[in-house]
Scaffold this motif. Structure first.
Motif, PDB file in Angstrom:
ATOM      1  N   ALA A 155      43.823 -40.363 -55.479  1.00 35.06           N
ATOM      2  CA  ALA A 155      43.368 -41.057 -56.693  1.00 35.06           C
ATOM      3  C   ALA A 155      44.394 -40.887 -57.808  1.00 35.06           C
ATOM      4  O   ALA A 155      44.991 -39.822 -57.947  1.00 35.06           O
ATOM      5  CB  ALA A 155      42.020 -40.496 -57.137  1.00 35.06           C
ATOM      6  N   ASP A 156      44.567 -41.933 -58.593  1.00 34.34           N
ATOM      7  CA  ASP A 156      45.500 -41.890 -59.716  1.00 34.34           C
ATOM      8  C   ASP A 156      44.831 -41.187 -60.902  1.00 34.34           C
ATOM      9  O   ASP A 156      44.199 -41.807 -61.746  1.00 34.34           O
ATOM     10  CB  ASP A 156      45.920 -43.319 -60.085  1.00 34.34           C
ATOM     11  CG  ASP A 156      46.995 -43.337 -61.173  1.00 34.34           C
ATOM     12  OD1 ASP A 156      47.234 -42.283 -61.802  1.00 34.34           O
ATOM     13  OD2 ASP A 156      47.582 -44.412 -61.383  1.00 34.34           O
ATOM     14  N   LEU A 157      44.973 -39.870 -60.934  1.00 39.37           N
ATOM     15  CA  LEU A 157      44.296 -39.090 -61.978  1.00 39.37           C
ATOM     16  C   LEU A 157      44.902 -39.345 -63.351  1.00 39.37           C
ATOM     17  O   LEU A 157      44.200 -39.277 -64.364  1.00 39.37           O
ATOM     18  CB  LEU A 157      44.358 -37.591 -61.654  1.00 39.37           C
ATOM     19  CG  LEU A 157      43.577 -37.129 -60.418  1.00 39.37           C
ATOM     20  CD1 LEU A 157      43.717 -35.614 -60.252  1.00 39.37           C
ATOM     21  CD2 LEU A 157      42.110 -37.513 -60.509  1.00 39.37           C
ATOM     22  N   PRO A 168      34.266 -39.651 -75.267  1.00 41.31           N
ATOM     23  CA  PRO A 168      33.606 -38.342 -75.097  1.00 41.31           C
ATOM     24  C   PRO A 168      33.491 -37.941 -73.617  1.00 41.31           C
ATOM     25  O   PRO A 168      33.215 -36.786 -73.309  1.00 41.31           O
ATOM     26  CB  PRO A 168      32.216 -38.576 -75.702  1.00 41.31           C
ATOM     27  CG  PRO A 168      32.007 -40.046 -75.684  1.00 41.31           C
ATOM     28  CD  PRO A 168      33.357 -40.690 -75.768  1.00 41.31           C
ATOM     29  N   THR A 169      33.693 -38.899 -72.735  1.00 46.82           N
ATOM     30  CA  THR A 169      33.536 -38.673 -71.283  1.00 46.82           C
ATOM     31  C   THR A 169      34.569 -37.679 -70.760  1.00 46.82           C
ATOM     32  O   THR A 169      35.737 -37.706 -71.154  1.00 46.82           O
ATOM     33  CB  THR A 169      33.689 -40.024 -70.563  1.00 46.82           C
ATOM     34  OG1 THR A 169      32.759 -40.937 -71.128  1.00 46.82           O
ATOM     35  CG2 THR A 169      33.464 -39.886 -69.075  1.00 46.82           C
ATOM     36  N   LEU A 170      34.123 -36.814 -69.851  1.00 44.26           N
ATOM     37  CA  LEU A 170      35.026 -35.862 -69.198  1.00 44.26           C
ATOM     38  C   LEU A 170      35.518 -36.437 -67.871  1.00 44.26           C
ATOM     39  O   LEU A 170      34.843 -37.276 -67.262  1.00 44.26           O
ATOM     40  CB  LEU A 170      34.296 -34.546 -68.913  1.00 44.26           C
ATOM     41  CG  LEU A 170      33.689 -33.813 -70.110  1.00 44.26           C
ATOM     42  CD1 LEU A 170      32.886 -32.596 -69.629  1.00 44.26           C
ATOM     43  CD2 LEU A 170      34.791 -33.366 -71.076  1.00 44.26           C
ATOM     44  N   LEU A 171      36.658 -35.953 -67.406  1.00 43.08           N
ATOM     45  CA  LEU A 171      37.150 -36.307 -66.069  1.00 43.08           C
ATOM     46  C   LEU A 171      37.094 -35.058 -65.189  1.00 43.08           C
ATOM     47  O   LEU A 171      37.692 -34.029 -65.516  1.00 43.08           O
ATOM     48  CB  LEU A 171      38.588 -36.834 -66.137  1.00 43.08           C
ATOM     49  CG  LEU A 171      39.242 -37.166 -64.788  1.00 43.08           C
ATOM     50  CD1 LEU A 171      38.455 -38.233 -64.022  1.00 43.08           C
ATOM     51  CD2 LEU A 171      40.698 -37.618 -64.984  1.00 43.08           C
ATOM     52  N   ILE A 172      36.333 -35.175 -64.099  1.00 50.78           N
ATOM     53  CA  ILE A 172      36.185 -34.059 -63.154  1.00 50.78           C
ATOM     54  C   ILE A 172      36.851 -34.452 -61.835  1.00 50.78           C
ATOM     55  O   ILE A 172      36.573 -35.536 -61.300  1.00 50.78           O
ATOM     56  CB  ILE A 172      34.690 -33.759 -62.899  1.00 50.78           C
ATOM     57  CG1 ILE A 172      34.013 -33.304 -64.196  1.00 50.78           C
ATOM     58  CG2 ILE A 172      34.524 -32.707 -61.791  1.00 50.78           C
ATOM     59  CD1 ILE A 172      32.503 -33.068 -64.046  1.00 50.78           C
ATOM     60  N   VAL A 191      42.901 -34.064 -67.152  1.00 52.54           N
ATOM     61  CA  VAL A 191      41.790 -33.814 -66.230  1.00 52.54           C
ATOM     62  C   VAL A 191      41.001 -32.628 -66.789  1.00 52.54           C
ATOM     63  O   VAL A 191      41.562 -31.554 -67.002  1.00 52.54           O
ATOM     64  CB  VAL A 191      42.282 -33.500 -64.803  1.00 52.54           C
ATOM     65  CG1 VAL A 191      41.091 -33.457 -63.846  1.00 52.54           C
ATOM     66  CG2 VAL A 191      43.309 -34.524 -64.334  1.00 52.54           C
ATOM     67  N   ASP A 192      39.712 -32.825 -67.029  1.00 49.30           N
ATOM     68  CA  ASP A 192      38.961 -31.794 -67.746  1.00 49.30           C
ATOM     69  C   ASP A 192      38.499 -30.651 -66.861  1.00 49.30           C
ATOM     70  O   ASP A 192      38.492 -29.502 -67.285  1.00 49.30           O
ATOM     71  CB  ASP A 192      37.777 -32.433 -68.472  1.00 49.30           C
ATOM     72  CG  ASP A 192      38.275 -33.342 -69.572  1.00 49.30           C
ATOM     73  OD1 ASP A 192      38.897 -32.812 -70.511  1.00 49.30           O
ATOM     74  OD2 ASP A 192      38.113 -34.574 -69.461  1.00 49.30           O
TER      75      ASP A 192
END
Ligand SMILES: *Cc1c(COP(=O)(O)O)cnc(C)c1O
Length: 392
Positions: A155-157, A168-172, A191-192
């Motif tokens: 995946a293209d992080l 406000p969204t986090l990336l896990i 990347v959170d």
């Protein structure tokens, strides 16, 4: 215990663990794990935790504190979700294979509201589709598998990180089968939460998992009252990590093992480790193609840590897996999902050399020839060695 289970029998059969995890554990790591047991809150263990943390940070591309847990990978997948979301919260899972589906299953079990962006397996993730969903909802988190072990797509992080950076969204991200074998630049990409585990590219036995949590994620974790975690509570884990401890008894031997594996990776030079994974996975693909095995992936970027081949028409994946084990004690994976019987998978991560993949191709040629495929003798080895020579 059957005779084939004894350690000497396993060694004498030339057992070759070629799964996409767990992977072969180098002798140095095995020896490090055989040290005497010590106090899990004493100076020896604290030193080991501190050194492992220091050495894994550049591999994650982060300055975060690292939280270690005694767990398989799925445990920290669950932990990542339970710390940031609960009933009434909505997350977006980008599903591009079996492990993405697992995230959805975990979230549903926790009564989190889940939307999915379902990607056809073997294709690259659709960043525009994720962006469209983000415009519709203020999701708690976008959740994605970095390296889909079931398909071999990465995946293209960086692109996903750019989408959430000003939201406000986090990336896990689950990088259980990526970290240590493909590049991860957590802080730069935004990347959170990254979670990973010991038994893949990190060259350790199963049982040690980790999470790396950004400042943005800590702000969400800090304000959330709905958390229903105890063992997985990241706040408690952080307090312990600040003392180079774990909240509950550390898997001491695995920490010693990880420290040794990371030492080996830094001795080699981490850029060289990544280059070796890239080159050897590509050489295995080239060799497989010459044996008539098409790559399951139809898109880039392809994984450097797992190679997924389509099973030729008329054959069944499980039969190839069994034949390789029976004749050569070479242990590869099939699939335990909708691709069952249709793909075979090789791990190309961790303690891997050119000799490893050339031996794979030798055994694969033998098995496929026995199944009646018309193969020019040595075709796989030739293609792989030519590839290796051309990229030396
Ligand atoms: C192996 C793997 C896991 C973790 O599986 P466990 O069996 O729980 O250790 C999670 N995600 C991915 C992408 C994996 O490859």
């Amino acid at each position: 215990m059957t005779t084939t289970d004894t350690p000497s029998a396993i060694a004498s059969t030339g057992y070759r663990l070629r799964l996409p995890g767990p992977t072969e554990v180098p002798e140095r790591v095995r020896q490090a794990m055989a040290r005497v047991m010590v106090n899990h809150r004493g100076p020896e263990c604290r030193t080991a935790i501190g050194e492992a943390e220091e050495m894994i940070r550049p591999i994650l591309g982060t300055t975060n504190r690292i939280l270690f847990f005694a767990s398989s990978g799925t445990g920290v997948m669950e932990a990542a979700l339970v710390n940031v979301a609960g009933p009434g919260h909505r997350i977006l899972v980008v599903e591009h294979g079996q492990f993405g589906e697992r995230f959805t299953t975990i979230a549903k079990a926790m009564n989190i509201t889940v939307d999915t962006v379902a990607i056809e397996w073997g294709q690259a993730i659709d960043v525009a589709a994720v962006e469209a969903r983000l415009r519709e909802h203020a999701y708690r988190a976008v959740v994605v598998v970095h390296n889909e072990s079931s398909t071999g797509i990465v995946a293209d992080l960086a692109a996903l990180g750019a989408l959430v950076r000003d939201r406000p969204t986090l990336l896990i991200a689950d990088s259980v089968s990526g970290l240590g074998g493909i590049a991860m630049r957590q802080d730069e990409w935004g990347v959170d939460i990254v979670v990973s585990a010991s038994q893949k590219a990190l060259m350790c036995p199963p049982g040690l998992a980790l999470a790396s949590v950004s400042a943005k994620a800590w702000r969400v974790i800090g304000q959330d009252e709905q958390r229903s975690a105890f063992y997985w509570d990241f706040r408690r884990a952080l307090k312990s990590a600040e003392q180079n401890e774990t909240a509950f008894t550390a898997p001491v031997s695995l920490i010693y093992g990880l420290r040794e594996a990371l030492t080996m990776m830094h001795e080699e030079g981490f850029a060289n480790v990544l280059a070796r994974h890239k080159k050897l996975s590509a050489a295995l693909r080239a060799g497989g193609a010459a044996l008539g095995l098409a790559d399951f992936c139809r898109d880039e970027p392809r994984s450097n840590t797992v190679v997924v081949f389509k099973v030729p028409d008329g054959l069944e994946g499980g039969a190839i897996v069994r034949q390789l084990y029976q004749d050569h004690r070479t242990v590869i994976a099939g699939a335990r999902n909708r691709l069952s019987g249709r793909v075979i998978r090789f791990g190309t991560m961790g303690a891997l050399s050119a000799g490893t993949i050339l031996t794979d191709l030798l055994h694969l040629e033998d098995a496929l020839t026995k199944f009646g495929l018309p193969i020019e003798p040595g075709a796989g080895l030739k293609a792989a060695t030519e590839y290796l020579a051309a990229t030396a």
